[in-house]
Design a protein around this motif. Structure first.
Motif, PDB file in Angstrom:
ATOM      1  N   LEU A 140       0.827  -1.220   0.000  1.00 16.61           N
ATOM      2  CA  LEU A 140       0.000   0.000   0.000  1.00 16.61           C
ATOM      3  C   LEU A 140       0.853   1.257   0.000  1.00 16.61           C
ATOM      4  O   LEU A 140       0.374   2.343   0.358  1.00 16.61           O
ATOM      5  N   SER A 175      -7.454  -2.653   3.526  1.00 13.77           N
ATOM      6  CA  SER A 175      -6.790  -2.535   2.212  1.00 13.77           C
ATOM      7  C   SER A 175      -6.086  -3.821   1.760  1.00 13.77           C
ATOM      8  O   SER A 175      -6.141  -4.146   0.568  1.00 13.77           O
ATOM      9  N   GLN A 178      -8.031  -5.962  -0.366  1.00 11.54           N
ATOM     10  CA  GLN A 178      -8.203  -5.509  -1.750  1.00 11.54           C
ATOM     11  C   GLN A 178      -6.976  -5.828  -2.602  1.00 11.54           C
ATOM     12  O   GLN A 178      -7.092  -6.117  -3.789  1.00 11.54           O
ATOM     13  N   PHE A 210     -11.921  -1.698  15.545  1.00 11.92           N
ATOM     14  CA  PHE A 210     -13.094  -1.029  14.995  1.00 11.92           C
ATOM     15  C   PHE A 210     -13.398  -1.617  13.622  1.00 11.92           C
ATOM     16  O   PHE A 210     -12.723  -2.568  13.189  1.00 11.92           O
ATOM     17  N   GLN A 212     -14.274  -1.197   9.454  1.00 14.87           N
ATOM     18  CA  GLN A 212     -14.091  -0.340   8.297  1.00 14.87           C
ATOM     19  C   GLN A 212     -14.769  -0.950   7.104  1.00 14.87           C
ATOM     20  O   GLN A 212     -14.924  -2.169   7.024  1.00 14.87           O
ATOM     21  N   GLU A 214     -13.843  -0.525   3.064  1.00 18.68           N
ATOM     22  CA  GLU A 214     -13.099   0.130   1.998  1.00 18.68           C
ATOM     23  C   GLU A 214     -13.673  -0.371   0.693  1.00 18.68           C
ATOM     24  O   GLU A 214     -14.296  -1.432   0.642  1.00 18.68           O
ATOM     25  N   PHE A 253      -2.884  10.484   1.414  1.00 18.96           N
ATOM     26  CA  PHE A 253      -2.726   9.112   1.912  1.00 18.96           C
ATOM     27  C   PHE A 253      -1.632   8.469   1.070  1.00 18.96           C
ATOM     28  O   PHE A 253      -1.486   8.808  -0.107  1.00 18.96           O
ATOM     29  N   PHE A 255      -1.555   5.595  -0.221  1.00 17.38           N
ATOM     30  CA  PHE A 255      -2.064   4.646  -1.231  1.00 17.38           C
ATOM     31  C   PHE A 255      -2.922   5.286  -2.306  1.00 17.38           C
ATOM     32  O   PHE A 255      -3.361   4.606  -3.224  1.00 17.38           O
ATOM     33  N   GLY A 286     -12.414   8.912   3.684  1.00 17.88           N
ATOM     34  CA  GLY A 286     -11.241   9.311   2.913  1.00 17.88           C
ATOM     35  C   GLY A 286     -11.273   8.586   1.582  1.00 17.88           C
ATOM     36  O   GLY A 286     -11.879   7.520   1.458  1.00 17.88           O
ATOM     37  N   SER A 287     -10.639   9.186   0.557  1.00 15.73           N
ATOM     38  CA  SER A 287     -10.748   8.589  -0.773  1.00 15.73           C
ATOM     39  C   SER A 287      -9.639   9.107  -1.690  1.00 15.73           C
ATOM     40  O   SER A 287      -8.840   9.958  -1.290  1.00 15.73           O
ATOM     41  N   MET A 290      -6.295   5.495  -6.960  1.00 14.16           N
ATOM     42  CA  MET A 290      -5.307   4.521  -6.481  1.00 14.16           C
ATOM     43  C   MET A 290      -3.914   4.855  -7.011  1.00 14.16           C
ATOM     44  O   MET A 290      -3.731   5.133  -8.190  1.00 14.16           O
ATOM     45  N   VAL A 294       0.497   1.104  -6.006  1.00 11.81           N
ATOM     46  CA  VAL A 294      -0.435   0.176  -5.346  1.00 11.81           C
ATOM     47  C   VAL A 294      -1.077  -0.737  -6.401  1.00 11.81           C
ATOM     48  O   VAL A 294      -1.206  -1.953  -6.199  1.00 11.81           O
ATOM     49  N   ALA A 309     -10.473   4.623  -4.911  1.00 10.48           N
ATOM     50  CA  ALA A 309     -10.609   3.858  -3.662  1.00 10.48           C
ATOM     51  C   ALA A 309     -11.127   4.792  -2.581  1.00 10.48           C
ATOM     52  O   ALA A 309     -10.947   6.010  -2.650  1.00 10.48           O
ATOM     53  N   PHE A 310     -11.791   4.196  -1.617  1.00 11.94           N
ATOM     54  CA  PHE A 310     -12.281   4.990  -0.477  1.00 11.94           C
ATOM     55  C   PHE A 310     -12.272   4.113   0.762  1.00 11.94           C
ATOM     56  O   PHE A 310     -12.206   2.876   0.668  1.00 11.94           O
ATOM     57  N   GLY A 311     -12.329   4.761   1.917  1.00 16.02           N
ATOM     58  CA  GLY A 311     -12.385   4.011   3.174  1.00 16.02           C
ATOM     59  C   GLY A 311     -13.163   4.798   4.208  1.00 16.02           C
ATOM     60  O   GLY A 311     -13.062   6.020   4.262  1.00 16.02           O
ATOM     61  N   GLY A 313     -15.070   4.515   8.432  1.00 16.36           N
ATOM     62  CA  GLY A 313     -15.306   3.765   9.675  1.00 16.36           C
ATOM     63  C   GLY A 313     -16.778   3.425   9.788  1.00 16.36           C
ATOM     64  O   GLY A 313     -17.626   4.304   9.749  1.00 16.36           O
TER      65      GLY A 313
HETATM   66  C1  2U9 Z   1      -6.234  -0.174  -2.006  1.00 19.58           C
HETATM   67  C2  2U9 Z   1      -5.872   1.081  -2.449  1.00 19.58           C
HETATM   68  C3  2U9 Z   1      -6.340   2.199  -1.835  1.00 19.58           C
HETATM   69  C4  2U9 Z   1      -8.616   3.172   0.817  1.00 19.58           C
HETATM   70  C5  2U9 Z   1      -8.719   4.501   1.435  1.00 19.58           C
HETATM   71  C6  2U9 Z   1      -8.981   6.053   3.011  1.00 19.58           C
HETATM   72  C7  2U9 Z   1      -8.658   6.842   1.938  1.00 19.58           C
HETATM   73  C8  2U9 Z   1      -9.254   6.580   4.362  1.00 19.58           C
HETATM   74  C9  2U9 Z   1      -9.859   6.056   6.618  1.00 19.58           C
HETATM   75  C10 2U9 Z   1     -11.253   6.442   6.830  1.00 19.58           C
HETATM   76  C11 2U9 Z   1     -11.554   6.419   8.288  1.00 19.58           C
HETATM   77  C12 2U9 Z   1      -9.606   4.890   7.509  1.00 19.58           C
HETATM   78  O1  2U9 Z   1     -11.465   4.036   9.106  1.00 19.58           O
HETATM   79  S1  2U9 Z   1     -10.637   5.138   8.908  1.00 19.58           S
HETATM   80  O2  2U9 Z   1      -9.824   5.552   9.971  1.00 19.58           O
HETATM   81  N1  2U9 Z   1      -9.565   5.671   5.269  1.00 19.58           N
HETATM   82  O3  2U9 Z   1      -9.197   7.751   4.616  1.00 19.58           O
HETATM   83  N2  2U9 Z   1      -8.981   4.736   2.729  1.00 19.58           N
HETATM   84  S2  2U9 Z   1      -8.449   5.896   0.588  1.00 19.58           S
HETATM   85  O4  2U9 Z   1      -7.672   3.215  -0.193  1.00 19.58           O
HETATM   86  C13 2U9 Z   1      -7.201   2.092  -0.770  1.00 19.58           C
HETATM   87  C14 2U9 Z   1      -7.567   0.842  -0.316  1.00 19.58           C
HETATM   88  C15 2U9 Z   1      -7.076  -0.282  -0.941  1.00 19.58           C
HETATM   89  C16 2U9 Z   1      -5.705  -1.400  -2.687  1.00 19.58           C
END
Ligand code: 2U9
Length: 357
Positions: A140, A175, A178, A210, A212, A214, A253, A255, A286-287, A290, A294, A309-311, A313
């Motif tokens: 990542l 992640s 994925q 917690f 998540q 994604e 981020f 990734f 967050g988003s 990619m 990665v 990609a996005f993630g 909670g």
């Molecule tokens: C792959 C490539 C990219 C996933 C992503 C976020 C931004 C993000 C947080 C939200 C609140 C984590 O639970 S939290 O603390 N996540 O801000 N996540 S982009 O991006 C990816 C995932 C997988 C292969």
């Protein structure tokens, strides 16, 4: 003999209850009873007289015995009649409800968002919670010196004495699931990865475990525009409002590049939150696009394919949707008190299929 008989039959008939009846029986037929005494006296009689007296004594004994039994039954019946007059059963009373479990708000939200993304063509991917550091970090684009890899942020597993390979970790995000899906399925691909994640954090708004979700979509011409539409569509369906407004703020981020944190418009009137209106913004996810590194780590050629990609909670958006005031509510076994405040999260079919008590 006849007076004896008349006396005992009268005594039996006059006995008011079982105790009185027992007194009569002991007085007549008990070991030291009158009839028993007369029978014991038979031995001293002449054979002829003994025969006659024995027969009538035995007959008397049988008669008293039969009278005692009949009176006992009659007294029992009378006592039952008396009870039935005062004791009765209302068979129309509703049954006592049994406490039953309900689906946990987090599981419920996972099911809801899975259904929403499924409608948009995303499938669900799952993977291990104990991961190698490569899947959790390197793939990542999180380099060894990144703060997330420090001891105070991540739970590291133990290696055996003398085993110098990097230790496995409790996954800090979903992640890696994925990355595995990319390697298994290739492109094009649309998946979401909901599940438990672990970080060394514990205060009023953070817990060491917690949930998540994604998601990612990889195709030939994916852009931020597809990301924006997908997230707006998700929020409309999830918060059950016709109109949502999202604000994309530039962020970073490892990734994703470019990256954006996403806020949702809401109002708070007297503690009542409303999504889609008002003058407040709340960060919900967050988003980004990619990162090419990665995509390459997942075995997908970044010159041919792009992905968003996005993630987010799950605990957080569950609290938002169902008005749960504090994360700690999730960890107390009994959430039924929340229904008192009208939280609809609890008014769902219970695990046994009926409506919960
Ligand atoms: C792959 C490539 C990219 C996933 C992503 C976020 C931004 C993000 C947080 C939200 C609140 C984590 O639970 S939290 O603390 N996540 O801000 N996540 S982009 O991006 C990816 C995932 C997988 C292969």
């Amino acid at each position: 003999m006849d007076t004896l008989k008349a006396r005992y039959l009268a005594a039996v008939a006059n006995a008011a209850d079982e105790a009185g009846l027992e007194e009569v029986r002991v007085g007549a037929l008990g070991k030291k009873g009158e009839i028993s005494g007369l029978m014991a006296g038979l031995g001293k009689m002449e054979p002829e007289a003994r025969k006659a007296a024995g027969a009538s004594l035995n007959a008397l004994k049988d008669e008293i015995d039969a009278a005692l039994r009949a009176r006992k039954v009659a007294l029992g019946d009378a006592a039952l009649d008396e009870r039935l007059k005062t004791e009765w059963l209302d068979v129309t009373l509703p049954g006592r409800p049994r406490p039953r479990g309900t689906i946990h708000p987090v599981s419920q939200v996972m099911e809801e968002l899975t259904a929403i993304f499924a409608d948009m063509g995303f499938s669900v991917a799952e993977g291990p919670q104990v991961e190698s550091d490569w899947y959790n970090f390197d793939a990542l684009n999180i380099p060894p010196e990144h703060p997330a890899r420090q001891e105070h942020d991540t739970f590291f597993m133990h290696r055996a004495e003398g085993d110098n390979r990097p230790p496995h970790v409790l996954r800090t995000h979903t992640s890696p699931v994925q990355i595995r899906a990319m390697m298994d399925q290739g492109a094009p691909i649309r998946v979401i990865a909901p599940g438990r994640v672990y970080r060394m954090d514990m205060d009023q708004t953070h817990t060491p475990m917690f949930h998540q979700v994604e998601g990612m979509a990889i195709d030939r011409n994916i852009s931020m525009a597809n990301l924006k539409w997908t997230l707006e569509e998700f929020c409309r369906a999830f918060f059950e409002v016709d109109k949502v407004e999202l604000r994309f703020r530039a962020s970073h981020f490892p990734f994703t590049e470019p990256s954006a944190e996403v806020d949702i418009r809401y109002s708070n009137v007297g503690g009542q939150l409303k999504i889609g209106e008002g003058d407040k913004w709340m960060e919900i996810l967050g988003s980004g696009m990619m990162h090419p590194k990665v995509l390459a780590a997942g075995g997908i050629d970044p010159d041919q394919w792009q992905g968003f990609a996005f993630g987010m909670g799950i605990d957080r958006i569950a609290m938002l949707k169902y008005g749960i005031p504090d994360l700690r509510a999730f960890f107390e076994a009994d959430l039924r008190w929340l229904r008192h405040y009208g939280f609809s999260a609890l008014d769902v079919p219970d695990l046994a299929g009926g409506l919960s008590a």
